[in-house]
Design a protein around this motif. Structure first.
Motif, PDB file in Angstrom:
ATOM      1  N   PHE A 178     121.547 -50.693 -76.443  1.00 36.30           N
ATOM      2  CA  PHE A 178     120.266 -50.008 -76.308  1.00 36.30           C
ATOM      3  C   PHE A 178     119.144 -51.006 -76.110  1.00 36.30           C
ATOM      4  O   PHE A 178     119.274 -52.188 -76.395  1.00 36.30           O
ATOM      5  CB  PHE A 178     119.939 -49.149 -77.538  1.00 36.30           C
ATOM      6  N   ASP A 179     118.003 -50.483 -75.587  1.00 35.74           N
ATOM      7  CA  ASP A 179     116.753 -51.227 -75.573  1.00 35.74           C
ATOM      8  C   ASP A 179     116.041 -50.930 -76.878  1.00 35.74           C
ATOM      9  O   ASP A 179     116.119 -49.825 -77.401  1.00 35.74           O
ATOM     10  CB  ASP A 179     115.859 -50.787 -74.405  1.00 35.74           C
ATOM     11  N   LEU A 180     115.324 -51.935 -77.394  1.00 38.46           N
ATOM     12  CA  LEU A 180     114.613 -51.710 -78.645  1.00 38.46           C
ATOM     13  C   LEU A 180     113.443 -50.764 -78.428  1.00 38.46           C
ATOM     14  O   LEU A 180     112.747 -50.846 -77.431  1.00 38.46           O
ATOM     15  CB  LEU A 180     114.112 -53.045 -79.206  1.00 38.46           C
ATOM     16  N   PRO A 181     113.195 -49.842 -79.362  1.00 42.63           N
ATOM     17  CA  PRO A 181     112.140 -48.849 -79.188  1.00 42.63           C
ATOM     18  C   PRO A 181     110.752 -49.454 -79.291  1.00 42.63           C
ATOM     19  O   PRO A 181     110.557 -50.489 -79.893  1.00 42.63           O
ATOM     20  CB  PRO A 181     112.393 -47.876 -80.334  1.00 42.63           C
ATOM     21  N   ALA A 182     109.794 -48.761 -78.707  1.00 43.43           N
ATOM     22  CA  ALA A 182     108.412 -49.218 -78.736  1.00 43.43           C
ATOM     23  C   ALA A 182     107.606 -48.401 -79.731  1.00 43.43           C
ATOM     24  O   ALA A 182     108.030 -47.355 -80.191  1.00 43.43           O
ATOM     25  CB  ALA A 182     107.790 -49.104 -77.347  1.00 43.43           C
ATOM     26  N   VAL A 183     106.398 -48.884 -80.033  1.00 48.73           N
ATOM     27  CA  VAL A 183     105.540 -48.198 -80.991  1.00 48.73           C
ATOM     28  C   VAL A 183     104.694 -47.130 -80.321  1.00 48.73           C
ATOM     29  O   VAL A 183     104.514 -46.048 -80.830  1.00 48.73           O
ATOM     30  CB  VAL A 183     104.637 -49.218 -81.717  1.00 48.73           C
ATOM     31  N   GLY A 184     104.156 -47.411 -79.147  1.00 45.50           N
ATOM     32  CA  GLY A 184     103.330 -46.425 -78.458  1.00 45.50           C
ATOM     33  C   GLY A 184     103.707 -46.360 -77.003  1.00 45.50           C
ATOM     34  O   GLY A 184     104.207 -47.325 -76.441  1.00 45.50           O
ATOM     35  N   GLU A 185     103.489 -45.249 -76.370  1.00 41.36           N
ATOM     36  CA  GLU A 185     103.866 -45.100 -74.974  1.00 41.36           C
ATOM     37  C   GLU A 185     102.646 -44.808 -74.132  1.00 41.36           C
ATOM     38  O   GLU A 185     101.841 -43.947 -74.457  1.00 41.36           O
ATOM     39  CB  GLU A 185     104.873 -43.956 -74.823  1.00 41.36           C
ATOM     40  N   TRP A 314      91.689 -45.820 -68.366  1.00 40.81           N
ATOM     41  CA  TRP A 314      92.822 -45.395 -69.189  1.00 40.81           C
ATOM     42  C   TRP A 314      92.353 -44.882 -70.544  1.00 40.81           C
ATOM     43  O   TRP A 314      91.600 -45.544 -71.250  1.00 40.81           O
ATOM     44  CB  TRP A 314      93.766 -46.580 -69.378  1.00 40.81           C
ATOM     45  N   ALA A 315      92.787 -43.681 -70.893  1.00 40.95           N
ATOM     46  CA  ALA A 315      92.538 -43.118 -72.227  1.00 40.95           C
ATOM     47  C   ALA A 315      93.849 -42.526 -72.725  1.00 40.95           C
ATOM     48  O   ALA A 315      94.356 -41.553 -72.160  1.00 40.95           O
ATOM     49  CB  ALA A 315      91.456 -42.045 -72.172  1.00 40.95           C
ATOM     50  N   PRO A 316      94.462 -43.101 -73.774  1.00 36.88           N
ATOM     51  CA  PRO A 316      95.786 -42.645 -74.240  1.00 36.88           C
ATOM     52  C   PRO A 316      95.766 -41.182 -74.655  1.00 36.88           C
ATOM     53  O   PRO A 316      94.914 -40.766 -75.449  1.00 36.88           O
ATOM     54  CB  PRO A 316      96.084 -43.556 -75.434  1.00 36.88           C
ATOM     55  N   SER A 317      96.687 -40.415 -74.141  1.00 40.09           N
ATOM     56  CA  SER A 317      96.786 -39.010 -74.527  1.00 40.09           C
ATOM     57  C   SER A 317      97.709 -38.864 -75.734  1.00 40.09           C
ATOM     58  O   SER A 317      98.614 -39.672 -75.949  1.00 40.09           O
ATOM     59  CB  SER A 317      97.324 -38.172 -73.367  1.00 40.09           C
ATOM     60  N   ASP A 318      97.482 -37.822 -76.509  1.00 38.19           N
ATOM     61  CA  ASP A 318      98.299 -37.592 -77.701  1.00 38.19           C
ATOM     62  C   ASP A 318      99.771 -37.426 -77.352  1.00 38.19           C
ATOM     63  O   ASP A 318     100.649 -37.897 -78.075  1.00 38.19           O
ATOM     64  CB  ASP A 318      97.808 -36.344 -78.444  1.00 38.19           C
ATOM     65  N   LYS A 319     100.072 -36.753 -76.259  1.00 37.56           N
ATOM     66  CA  LYS A 319     101.463 -36.467 -75.917  1.00 37.56           C
ATOM     67  C   LYS A 319     102.235 -37.728 -75.540  1.00 37.56           C
ATOM     68  O   LYS A 319     103.466 -37.733 -75.573  1.00 37.56           O
ATOM     69  CB  LYS A 319     101.534 -35.455 -74.772  1.00 37.56           C
TER      70      LYS A 319
END
Length: 333
Positions: A178-185, A314-319
């Motif tokens: 697997f690839d290691l998971p990230a904190v935010g997308e 860029w403005a991070p969306s909740d989803k």
């Protein structure tokens, strides 16, 4: 009891696998008695004393369906301590005794527990049985035995988790499984085709020097980009964003991310970075992935290359944000 520390000369990114029977404390600590129930040292217990802050620990436990597998990972934060702990030995002998043992115990605090998007179940592991065994055999051939492998070829027909508490986890298995998971997308550009593969994220590097080198490399590329675009002023800040740029008379704030991963689908974000991007516009997300990072003759991390992608305004969306842990405010005592 001497432990063959076969990775010391090869990797600064160290991985382990904890094999859990109980869910209590999962991702909070590694904890193992210094002496096993039979009064003798145990290699799978003693390995806890070799874990260093920054090492990554994978957690093997039963999934929600009851099948065992790797549920997630944590990061060792330390310091390693010796505590007095009451524990029940595993196996037939432990059950026959029926009386918990109290004694000196290694305790390594963990942090950043992160669940995998999809657990690596035992059936999924056995679907790649030949590849997994090949990695373990390569480690044994290069470094010699014992390997302290996370999996055993049970009866020569299927892979099962090792009979023990803590094992080593070869870096080659990380790449294989697997690839290691990230904190935010981050939000993906509308023109980008997303694949069905999940978990292709920036991840978290245990090697602080390498992580810093990647960040510096990405920032240098960003500075060159905006300078070439005609920026009249570029100021490097670091927090709560990386660059303040004056371009075409407009002040832009730039959040920069760098990674060795190819074609990233996610990056790590702090709460401060998210809040700033939402409160100030224009803010650009500047991502450099596919960076080459190697250690030179003097041991210094050397970086080169990388692919640039930019999300303007860029403005991070909740989803698109995936929480990995929750902060709990303790009530007044």
């Amino acid at each position: 009891m001497a432990i063959n520390n076969w990775w010391d000369s090869d990797s600064s990114e160290i991985y382990w696998m904890e094999i859990r029977q109980e869910p209590v404390g999962l991702g909070d600590y590694l904890r193992a008695p210094k002496i096993a129930g039979d009064g003798n040292p145990s290699w799978s217990y003693e390995l806890v004393s070799y874990v260093q802050p920054g090492d990554r620990v994978f957690h093997w436990h039963r999934t929600s369906t009851g099948e065992p597998g790797i549920l997630g990972w944590s990061e060792a934060t330390g310091p390693l301590e010796t505590i007095t702990w009451s524990w029940q030995a595993r196996g037939t002998r432990g059950r026959e005794r029926g009386v918990p043992t109290v004694g000196p115990t290694w305790d390594m605090p963990l942090t950043r527990y992160t669940e995998l998007d999809s657990p690596v179940t035992r059936s999924a592991l056995n679907a790649r049985r030949a590849d997994v065994l090949s990695v373990i055999e390569d480690v044994a051939r290069i470094y010699g035995k014992p390997v302290y492998a996370p999996f055993q070829n049970y009866g020569g027909r299927e892979l099962r988790a090792q009979q023990g508490y803590l094992t080593k986890f070869p870096a080659a298995l990380v790449s294989l499984l697997f690839d290691l998971p990230a904190v935010g997308e981050a939000d993906a550009p509308a023109t980008r085709k997303r694949t069905a593969r999940t978990g292709r994220g920036q991840g978290y590097l245990a090697d602080a020097e390498k992580r810093t080198a990647l960040e510096r490399h990405a920032v240098r590329i960003a500075i060159d980009h905006y300078r070439a675009a005609g920026a009249t002023s570029i100021e490097e800040l670091g927090k709560p964003y990386d660059l303040r740029v004056i371009l075409d008379g407009v002040e832009r704030h730039i959040e920069v991310k760098g990674s060795v991963g190819q074609d990233l689908e996610s990056v790590q974000l702090t709460q401060g970075e998210v809040e700033h991007a939402r409160s100030y516009q224009p803010t650009d997300l500047f991502v450099v992935d596919g960076i080459s990072a190697t250690r030179g003759d003097g041991g210094k991390v050397e970086t080169s290359g990388g692919n640039v992608r930019i999300w303007a305004e860029w403005a991070p969306s909740d989803k698109a944000l995936r929480p990995t842990h929750l902060r709990y405010s303790l009530p007044s005592s």
